[in-house]
Write a protein that holds these residues in place. Structure first.
Motif, short mmCIF file in Angstrom:
data_model
loop_
_atom_site.label_atom_id
_atom_site.label_comp_id
_atom_site.label_asym_id
_atom_site.label_seq_id
_atom_site.Cartn_x
_atom_site.Cartn_y
_atom_site.Cartn_z
N TYR A 283 -1.82 1.23 -9.34
CA TYR A 283 -0.93 0.12 -8.97
C TYR A 283 -1.29 -1.13 -9.77
O TYR A 283 -0.41 -1.83 -10.29
N GLY B 152 0.80 -1.22 0.00
CA GLY B 152 0.00 0.00 0.00
C GLY B 152 0.83 1.26 0.00
O GLY B 152 0.28 2.37 -0.08
N THR B 153 2.14 1.13 0.08
CA THR B 153 2.99 2.32 0.09
C THR B 153 2.99 3.05 -1.26
O THR B 153 3.56 4.13 -1.36
N PHE B 154 2.32 2.46 -2.25
CA PHE B 154 2.20 3.15 -3.53
C PHE B 154 1.53 4.50 -3.35
O PHE B 154 1.77 5.42 -4.13
N THR B 155 0.69 4.64 -2.32
CA THR B 155 0.01 5.92 -2.09
C THR B 155 1.00 7.03 -1.73
O THR B 155 0.74 8.20 -2.02
N ARG B 156 2.12 6.68 -1.14
CA ARG B 156 3.15 7.69 -0.80
C ARG B 156 3.75 8.32 -2.05
O ARG B 156 4.35 9.37 -1.98
N GLY C 109 1.90 8.94 -4.73
CA GLY C 109 0.79 9.51 -5.49
C GLY C 109 0.09 8.52 -6.40
O GLY C 109 -0.62 8.91 -7.32
N MET C 110 0.27 7.24 -6.11
CA MET C 110 -0.33 6.20 -6.95
C MET C 110 -1.58 5.66 -6.24
O MET C 110 -1.54 5.35 -5.06
N SER C 111 -2.65 5.55 -6.98
CA SER C 111 -3.87 4.96 -6.44
C SER C 111 -3.80 3.44 -6.59
O SER C 111 -2.94 2.91 -7.31
N LEU C 112 -4.74 2.74 -5.96
CA LEU C 112 -4.80 1.29 -6.11
C LEU C 112 -5.04 0.89 -7.57
O LEU C 112 -4.32 0.02 -8.09
#
Length: 165
Positions: free
Chosen positions: A52, A40-44, A46-49
């Motif tokens: 991803y 879930g660190t993709f949100t750091r 600026g990436m949404s699920l």
């Protein structure tokens, strides 16, 4: 005794492995990024699920395309002289099958349909299931294409020019 090569000749003999290494290093980086961001660190960044998931799909698609091109265009040329690329030698082809015989595409499709079911542990488990075969395979192909190895099967750079990679 083998003749000593100039740096320019060595570079020309190694051009296939050098080029393939660039592609393969990129696949390794993408794989590692997919793995690292799975929690879930993709949100750091600026990436949404959904973004991803698209990244995972893109990785899977490009890797499949790369292997398809190798199997249809590159391996048949090399197999004329290099037994490790022959269909009779299952090494590289079998590795492709093992790499693509995973559920990454199916998992991502399921999660795209119902994002609430996304499981970081399941994603990492899927990636873990083919990481070692993928990385080993990528490294073996680069090794097989090194000039030192090619010189065992091609007597000159002119002969090697007939191979289109």
């Amino acid at each position: 005794m083998e003749k000593s090569l100039s740096p320019a000749e060595e570079k020309r003999w190694n051009r296939f492995s050098t080029g393939m290494a660039r592609f393969h290093d990129h696949f390794k980086e993408q794989f590692d990024t997919l793995y690292q961001l799975a929690d879930g660190t993709f949100t750091r960044f600026g990436m949404s699920l959904p973004a991803y998931f698209n990244y995972a799909d893109e990785f899977n698609h490009i890797l499949t395309l790369h292997h398809t091109i190798e199997e249809r265009e590159i391996f048949p040329q090399l197999a004329k002289r290099m037994p490790q690329f022959s269909p009779k030698n299952e090494g590289h082809i079998k590795a492709h099958e093992e790499i693509h015989d995973v559920r990454l595409g199916k998992l991502v499709a399921r999660w795209k349909d119902d994002p609430k079911t996304y499981s970081p542990m399941e994603m990492r488990g899927c990636l873990d299931s083919f990481r070692s075969v993928l990385f080993r395979h990528l490294d073996e192909e680069v090794e097989d294409l090194k000039g030192e190895n090619l010189r065992k099967y091609y007597s000159s750079l002119d002969e090697l020019k007939s191979v289109r990679l």
